[in-house]
Design a protein around this motif. Structure first.
Motif, PDB file in Angstrom:
ATOM      1  N   LYS A   9       0.825  -1.304  -0.021  1.00 52.13           N
ATOM      2  CA  LYS A   9       0.007  -0.029   0.062  1.00 52.13           C
ATOM      3  C   LYS A   9       0.748   1.238  -0.054  1.00 52.13           C
ATOM      4  O   LYS A   9       1.851   1.213   0.710  1.00 52.13           O
ATOM      5  CB  LYS A   9      -0.775  -0.001   1.151  1.00 52.13           C
ATOM      6  N   VAL A  10       0.333   2.313  -0.457  1.00 50.73           N
ATOM      7  CA  VAL A  10       1.123   3.600  -0.640  1.00 50.73           C
ATOM      8  C   VAL A  10       0.201   4.542  -0.006  1.00 50.73           C
ATOM      9  O   VAL A  10      -0.821   4.615   0.024  1.00 50.73           O
ATOM     10  CB  VAL A  10       1.224   3.905  -2.113  1.00 50.73           C
ATOM     11  N   ASP A  11       0.955   5.448   1.078  1.00 49.72           N
ATOM     12  CA  ASP A  11       0.069   6.402   1.486  1.00 49.72           C
ATOM     13  C   ASP A  11       0.335   7.603   0.682  1.00 49.72           C
ATOM     14  O   ASP A  11       1.306   8.144   0.470  1.00 49.72           O
ATOM     15  CB  ASP A  11       0.950   6.845   2.970  1.00 49.72           C
ATOM     16  N   LEU A  12      -0.811   8.097   0.279  1.00 51.89           N
ATOM     17  CA  LEU A  12      -1.100   9.005  -0.814  1.00 51.89           C
ATOM     18  C   LEU A  12      -0.629  10.254   0.037  1.00 51.89           C
ATOM     19  O   LEU A  12       0.048  11.245  -1.024  1.00 51.89           O
ATOM     20  CB  LEU A  12      -2.550   8.968  -1.142  1.00 51.89           C
ATOM     21  N   PRO A 155       7.342  -2.994  -3.528  1.00 47.01           N
ATOM     22  CA  PRO A 155       7.307  -2.308  -2.157  1.00 47.01           C
ATOM     23  C   PRO A 155       6.395  -3.108  -1.254  1.00 47.01           C
ATOM     24  O   PRO A 155       5.104  -3.026  -1.420  1.00 47.01           O
ATOM     25  CB  PRO A 155       6.731  -0.982  -2.373  1.00 47.01           C
ATOM     26  N   LEU A 156       6.879  -3.994  -0.102  1.00 48.73           N
ATOM     27  CA  LEU A 156       6.002  -4.848   0.525  1.00 48.73           C
ATOM     28  C   LEU A 156       6.120  -4.296   1.956  1.00 48.73           C
ATOM     29  O   LEU A 156       7.132  -3.824   2.590  1.00 48.73           O
ATOM     30  CB  LEU A 156       6.488  -6.148   0.862  1.00 48.73           C
ATOM     31  N   GLN A 157       4.762  -4.473   2.755  1.00 46.31           N
ATOM     32  CA  GLN A 157       4.776  -3.982   4.218  1.00 46.31           C
ATOM     33  C   GLN A 157       4.203  -5.392   4.618  1.00 46.31           C
ATOM     34  O   GLN A 157       3.469  -6.157   4.042  1.00 46.31           O
ATOM     35  CB  GLN A 157       3.675  -2.856   4.300  1.00 46.31           C
ATOM     36  N   TYR A 158       4.676  -5.605   6.117  1.00 45.22           N
ATOM     37  CA  TYR A 158       4.005  -6.775   6.681  1.00 45.22           C
ATOM     38  C   TYR A 158       3.274  -6.098   7.901  1.00 45.22           C
ATOM     39  O   TYR A 158       3.755  -5.410   8.885  1.00 45.22           O
ATOM     40  CB  TYR A 158       5.353  -7.407   7.238  1.00 45.22           C
ATOM     41  N   ILE A 159       1.988  -6.293   7.621  1.00 45.78           N
ATOM     42  CA  ILE A 159       1.012  -6.001   8.479  1.00 45.78           C
ATOM     43  C   ILE A 159       0.289  -6.923   9.331  1.00 45.78           C
ATOM     44  O   ILE A 159       0.233  -7.985   8.890  1.00 45.78           O
ATOM     45  CB  ILE A 159      -0.058  -4.809   7.801  1.00 45.78           C
ATOM     46  N   ASN A 160      -0.768  -6.399  10.386  1.00 46.05           N
ATOM     47  CA  ASN A 160      -1.745  -7.177  11.014  1.00 46.05           C
ATOM     48  C   ASN A 160      -0.940  -8.546  11.827  1.00 46.05           C
ATOM     49  O   ASN A 160      -1.547  -9.740  11.474  1.00 46.05           O
ATOM     50  CB  ASN A 160      -2.738  -7.766  10.029  1.00 46.05           C
ATOM     51  N   MET A 161       0.093  -8.243  12.340  1.00 42.59           N
ATOM     52  CA  MET A 161       0.681  -9.480  12.893  1.00 42.59           C
ATOM     53  C   MET A 161      -0.064  -9.989  14.094  1.00 42.59           C
ATOM     54  O   MET A 161      -0.399  -9.028  15.025  1.00 42.59           O
ATOM     55  CB  MET A 161       2.206  -9.132  13.532  1.00 42.59           C
TER      56      MET A 161
END
Length: 163
Positions: A9-12, A155-161
């Motif tokens: 996801k990209v923060d606009l 571009p990867l983010q690792y979320i909701n662990m």
């Protein structure tokens, strides 16, 4: 069971701030004095349009854009620079799409990478994220390290662990 999501996801707002910073820097630079430079972000289509006078200046603007984006905390891989610039009259134009969300073929690459690693986790594609579940948090952390070192150009983010 512990799980986490792999997202892209990209923060606009951060992206918009980075582009505004680039515009200010370009107007203050001596080598761009009295030259046509136009940078526009289309938030609906998630694309960036860059117009400059020469091919060399286009490269300089893109270098400044990538460096400022990285300083704002975004990944440099959010820009899909595979399209070539084209000349439109006296100016060079380049449309740079911004990657937001994981495409289906990229998600399949990630799942294949995880399954080929031999770790005891399950990976499932859910729309534009990949959910990874396993019995141990250590296995999930190994998956994160594996994805970071894989050089996927996404571009990867690792979320909701969740544990």
């Amino acid at each position: 069971m512990p799980s986490f999501d792999i997202a892209s996801k990209v923060d606009l707002q951060t992206l918009d701030n980075a582009i505004n910073t680039v515009k200010k820097e370009i107007t203050n630079r001596f080598d761009f004095k009295d030259s046509h430079v136009d940078i526009e972000l289309n938030k609906k289509e998630l694309s960036l349009t860059v117009e400059v006078e020469s091919d060399m200046k286009l490269g300089q603007v893109i270098d400044v854009l990538v460096s400022r984006t990285m300083r704002q905390g975004l990944d440099a891989n959010i820009y899909d620079q595979s399209k070539e610039a084209f000349q439109s009259g006296k100016v060079y134009k380049k449309v740079i799409p911004v990657r937001n969300g994981i495409k289906q073929e990229d998600a399949k690459k990630i799942v294949k990478l995880i399954k080929d690693s031999g770790l005891k986790v399950q990976a499932a594609i859910m729309d534009d994220i990949v959910r990874v579940t396993g019995k141990k948090i250590d296995d999930l952390q190994d998956v994160i390290a594996l994805c970071r070192n894989a050089n996927l150009n996404i571009p990867l983010q690792y979320i909701n662990m969740k544990s």
